[in-house]
Scaffold this motif. Structure first.
Motif, PDB file in Angstrom:
ATOM      1  N   PHE A  53      43.128  28.996  57.327  1.00  0.00           N
ATOM      2  CA  PHE A  53      43.173  27.751  56.439  1.00  0.00           C
ATOM      3  C   PHE A  53      41.826  27.324  55.956  1.00  0.00           C
ATOM      4  O   PHE A  53      41.768  26.916  54.970  1.00  0.00           O
ATOM      5  N   ARG A  54      41.067  27.101  56.808  1.00  0.00           N
ATOM      6  CA  ARG A  54      39.589  26.514  56.764  1.00  0.00           C
ATOM      7  C   ARG A  54      38.994  27.375  55.704  1.00  0.00           C
ATOM      8  O   ARG A  54      38.135  27.050  54.658  1.00  0.00           O
ATOM      9  N   PHE A  57      40.331  26.905  52.237  1.00  0.00           N
ATOM     10  CA  PHE A  57      39.912  25.644  51.702  1.00  0.00           C
ATOM     11  C   PHE A  57      38.537  25.784  51.357  1.00  0.00           C
ATOM     12  O   PHE A  57      38.422  25.207  50.121  1.00  0.00           O
ATOM     13  N   LYS A  61      37.207  25.142  47.374  1.00  0.00           N
ATOM     14  CA  LYS A  61      36.107  24.088  47.395  1.00  0.00           C
ATOM     15  C   LYS A  61      34.955  24.876  46.303  1.00  0.00           C
ATOM     16  O   LYS A  61      34.292  24.055  45.497  1.00  0.00           O
ATOM     17  N   ILE A  70      40.869  17.235  46.841  1.00  0.00           N
ATOM     18  CA  ILE A  70      41.335  18.576  47.569  1.00  0.00           C
ATOM     19  C   ILE A  70      41.849  17.979  48.890  1.00  0.00           C
ATOM     20  O   ILE A  70      41.368  17.247  49.632  1.00  0.00           O
ATOM     21  N   CYS A  71      43.105  18.470  49.569  1.00  0.00           N
ATOM     22  CA  CYS A  71      43.659  17.776  50.645  1.00  0.00           C
ATOM     23  C   CYS A  71      44.571  18.926  51.312  1.00  0.00           C
ATOM     24  O   CYS A  71      45.169  20.008  50.620  1.00  0.00           O
ATOM     25  N   ARG A  72      44.787  18.962  52.674  1.00  0.00           N
ATOM     26  CA  ARG A  72      45.721  19.841  53.214  1.00  0.00           C
ATOM     27  C   ARG A  72      47.166  19.109  53.027  1.00  0.00           C
ATOM     28  O   ARG A  72      47.101  18.120  53.728  1.00  0.00           O
ATOM     29  N   SER A  77      49.970  24.274  52.876  1.00  0.00           N
ATOM     30  CA  SER A  77      49.563  24.004  51.522  1.00  0.00           C
ATOM     31  C   SER A  77      48.268  23.139  51.124  1.00  0.00           C
ATOM     32  O   SER A  77      47.927  22.356  52.092  1.00  0.00           O
ATOM     33  N   ILE A  78      47.749  23.506  50.277  1.00  0.00           N
ATOM     34  CA  ILE A  78      46.707  22.771  49.634  1.00  0.00           C
ATOM     35  C   ILE A  78      46.921  22.169  48.381  1.00  0.00           C
ATOM     36  O   ILE A  78      47.344  22.594  47.554  1.00  0.00           O
ATOM     37  N   ILE A  80      45.456  20.017  45.273  1.00  0.00           N
ATOM     38  CA  ILE A  80      44.212  19.830  44.304  1.00  0.00           C
ATOM     39  C   ILE A  80      44.461  19.042  43.216  1.00  0.00           C
ATOM     40  O   ILE A  80      45.337  19.101  42.632  1.00  0.00           O
ATOM     41  N   VAL A 102      42.128  32.666  47.474  1.00  0.00           N
ATOM     42  CA  VAL A 102      42.896  31.665  48.817  1.00  0.00           C
ATOM     43  C   VAL A 102      43.697  33.239  49.264  1.00  0.00           C
ATOM     44  O   VAL A 102      43.873  33.006  50.687  1.00  0.00           O
TER      45      VAL A 102
END
Length: 120
Positions: A53-54, A57, A61, A70-72, A77-78, A80, A102
């Protein structure tokens, strides 16, 4: 870009983006769902799924378009927010690039991991 940890913060930041956008500029809110993370959780553990996930992410970015937020958004799910869109016909192309990034592949414990990502 503002990095948000939870959904409530994401909603507040998205609201700020909506209020602060310039006349004629559009704003896009996208949720990217990363599939197959459960399989990684079960086979390699939660820490490894978090690592994937990181990595995803970080890939988001690095998008060429400046992301406003941007958010978890959830466990897989991300969220944006992209503010300042002047050419809406290019949003689909940028989104396709993000989904490809991704989706991987990622190298994890000497294994190549490919994910599937969808957006809405």
């Amino acid at each position: 870009m503002e990095l948000i940890i939870d959904r409530n913060g994401f909603r507040q930041a998205a609201d700020k983006c909506i209020e602060s956008r310039d006349q004629g500029e559009l704003l896009v809110v996208v949720i990217i769902k990363i599939h197959n993370l459960h399989k990684i959780n079960v086979t390699l553990g939660y820490d490894k799924a978090d690592e994937v996930f990181r990595t995803a992410f970080e890939a988001v970015k690095e998008s060429p378009k400046k992301l406003s937020v941007i958010c978890r958004f959830s466990g897989s799910s991300i969220g944006i927010v992209v503010n300042g869109i002047k050419f809406p016909n290019l949003v689909g192309i940028g989104l396709e690039r993000l989904l490809n990034t991704v989706s991987g592949p990622f190298l994890l414990e000497k294994q190549q991991i490919e994910l599937q990502a969808t957006a809405g």
